[in-house]
Scaffold this active site. Sequence first.
Site, mmCIF file in Angstrom:
data_model
loop_
_atom_site.group_PDB
_atom_site.id
_atom_site.type_symbol
_atom_site.label_atom_id
_atom_site.label_comp_id
_atom_site.label_asym_id
_atom_site.label_seq_id
_atom_site.Cartn_x
_atom_site.Cartn_y
_atom_site.Cartn_z
ATOM 1 C CG HIS A 166 64.584 10.389 26.910
ATOM 2 N ND1 HIS A 166 63.974 10.131 25.701
ATOM 3 C CD2 HIS A 166 63.875 9.690 27.836
ATOM 4 C CE1 HIS A 166 62.964 9.285 25.880
ATOM 5 N NE2 HIS A 166 62.885 9.009 27.172
ATOM 6 C CB CYS B 26 61.543 12.161 23.213
ATOM 7 S SG CYS B 26 63.128 13.039 23.214
ATOM 8 C CG ASP C 44 60.531 7.332 28.846
ATOM 9 O OD1 ASP C 44 60.342 7.569 27.636
ATOM 10 O OD2 ASP C 44 61.629 6.980 29.316
#
Length: 213
Positions: free
Chosen positions: A89, A36, A105
């Site tokens: 994250h 990520c 996201d």
Amino acid sequence: MEGGGPTSAAAAAAAAARYQPVCPAREACVYSSCYCEENIWKLCEYIKTHERCPLQECYAVFISNERKMIPIWKQQARPGNGPVIWDYHVVLLHESSGGQSFIYDLDTLLPFPCPFHTYVEDALKSDDDIHPQFRRKFRVICADSYLKNFASDRSHMKDSSGNWREPPPLYPCIETEDSKMNLDDFISMDPDVGWGAVYTLSEFVHRFSSKNC
């Protein structure tokens, strides 16, 4: 959000309808599962290259805590009602000049982009219902600073035998002349380490909540 009513909700919906995304559609974005931090770096790079909006409106947001155990709901890794427990994250935050903030996201089941208040309510929920050891903190870094300073050799994605836990991106590792492997400084929620500013959930919401919510 507290203090919201029909008028503010309608204003937020209208602002979202007028909003022009700063990135391509989700399926057109550079994406590697479990990377990520690099996915968001690539989004920042895209925004800078294509000038969809002023880069200073955009931020990389690292979500973690001291225990590196944080729940996030509505994630593709767990499509049911429960959360995924990540060690960290990373998402992109766009503080739109139109008065509403949006979250990008690439791992969420929510819209891409997602209005800030929707992401907070559905993906982050409230700290009041979460055991203190799981409460999230947020390191918010200006996109330009993230592009200039972030570096990863992907060593964190190898097991003790040197095998990849997840296939790495096909492009070269991200680094600069001044920065090599410094991922831990971004994941750290120590405000005296690394770049950007560190917020609790309530501070994060207060700082970036849309004016119309």
